[in-house]
Design an enzyme around this catalytic site. Structure first.
Site, short mmCIF file in Angstrom:
data_model
loop_
_atom_site.label_atom_id
_atom_site.label_comp_id
_atom_site.label_asym_id
_atom_site.label_seq_id
_atom_site.Cartn_x
_atom_site.Cartn_y
_atom_site.Cartn_z
N ASP A 35 -9.35 -7.56 -5.21
CA ASP A 35 -8.02 -7.05 -4.90
C ASP A 35 -7.46 -6.33 -6.13
OD1 ASP A 35 -5.99 -8.08 -2.40
OD2 ASP A 35 -5.03 -7.10 -4.10
N TYR A 153 -2.15 6.08 11.24
CA TYR A 153 -2.75 4.74 11.23
C TYR A 153 -3.79 4.62 12.33
CZ TYR A 153 -3.18 -0.34 11.42
OH TYR A 153 -3.68 -1.62 11.43
N LYS A 157 -7.93 4.04 11.81
CA LYS A 157 -8.64 2.88 12.33
C LYS A 157 -9.68 3.28 13.37
CE LYS A 157 -6.65 -0.26 9.82
NZ LYS A 157 -7.44 -1.02 8.81
N THR A 188 1.30 -11.30 9.73
CA THR A 188 0.63 -10.98 8.48
C THR A 188 1.60 -10.23 7.60
OG1 THR A 188 -1.31 -9.91 7.51
CG2 THR A 188 -0.30 -8.82 9.39
#
Length: 275
Positions: A35, A153, A157, A188
């Site tokens: 990360d 987006y 994807k 999330t």
């Protein structure tokens, strides 16, 4: 006991990535938490170790090939092999097609699509040299059944789904499995990375996240089971599964009739905002 897997997960410092790291570590895997957020990443490692697992943090910016190369060197210095790469890191965007700046399109594509390409270009040769390996790319239900006002987006994807299908075919002879995880909305932190000029959209997405019937832990469980079975398409939500089946089986005009009804309220709210 099943032999220990060596698993690297991008974007594993929070959200779904953290849930994936916790799941795999609980199943006897040693996890590399990769990360850009070192503090949060090290906290995930500490949590895994406190639960009896094995994990370490390695800084990685998936948009920077040099950073990825440093990651591969770190992994190869620690592990005898790399069993699984989970390309989880990603961001979100939402805007009207006429208003979304091209710079935002580039930002989304650079992370959601090209970041995965960068990772695969450097990890696939390692897997080929080993003679085995697995890749899980995290896409989205939006890449299969998109909703309005999220063009960049959705497109990023959908590209990840197509890339994953291509890689599954391309790498089959190299004993490299490829799966793609397509979760619907769930609780999330993806919203924290959301870029949008539509306050209403931000609120609506927040509500969709909060109303989800499953959470990141359950998504991670589905991902683990699907990858263990070497399935290609890993879907997480029953509603998403039904909608995808309708898209595949119905004439497209019928499918669009259904989706237009489902998205009517969203389109009305955003028209009111524009007015």
């Amino acid at each position: 006991m099943k032999s220990k897997q060596h698993v690297v997960i991008t974007g594993a410092a929070s959200g779904l990535g953290k849930a994936l790291a916790l799941k795999w570590s609980a199943m006897n895997a040693e996890v590399c938490v990769a990360d850009i957020n070192q503090q949060a990443g090290e906290q995930v490692c500490e949590q895994i170790i406190a639960q009896g697992g094995k994990a370490f943090f390695s800084a990685c910016d998936i948009t920077d090939p040099t950073s990825i190369k440093a990651l591969t060197h770190d992994l190869q210095s620690r592990w005898p092999q790399i069993d699984l790469l989970i390309n989880n890191a990603g961001v979100a965007s939402a805007d009207k097609i006429a208003a979304e700046p091209i710079s935002q399109w580039r930002w989304v594509m650079e992370i959601n699509l090209f970041g995965i390409v960068n990772m695969c270009q450097q990890f696939v040769p390692i897997f080929q040299q080993q003679g085995f390996g697995s890749i899980v790319n995290v896409a989205s239900q939006a890449g299969l059944t998109p909703i309005p006002f999220m063009a960049s987006y959705n497109a990023s994807k959908a590209a990840v789904v197509s890339l994953s299908e291509t890689l599954r075919l391309e790498l089959a002879d190299d004993n490299i499995n490829v799966s793609v995880l397509c979760p619907g909305f769930f609780k999330t932190n993806l919203g924290t990375s959301l870029r949008t000029q539509l306050p209403t959209m931000e609120k609506l997405l927040g509500k969709l996240f909060d109303k989800s019937p499953i959470d990141a832990t359950q998504v991670a469980n589905i991902a683990y089971q699907g990858e263990a079975n070497k399935q290609f398409l890993l879907l997480t939500h029953q509603q998403g599964k039904r909608l995808y089946q309708l898209k595949r089986l119905l004439p497209l005009r019928w499918y669009f009739t259904i989706v237009l009804k489902q998205t009517l309220r969203l389109r009305q709210l955003l028209r009111e905002e524009q007015a």
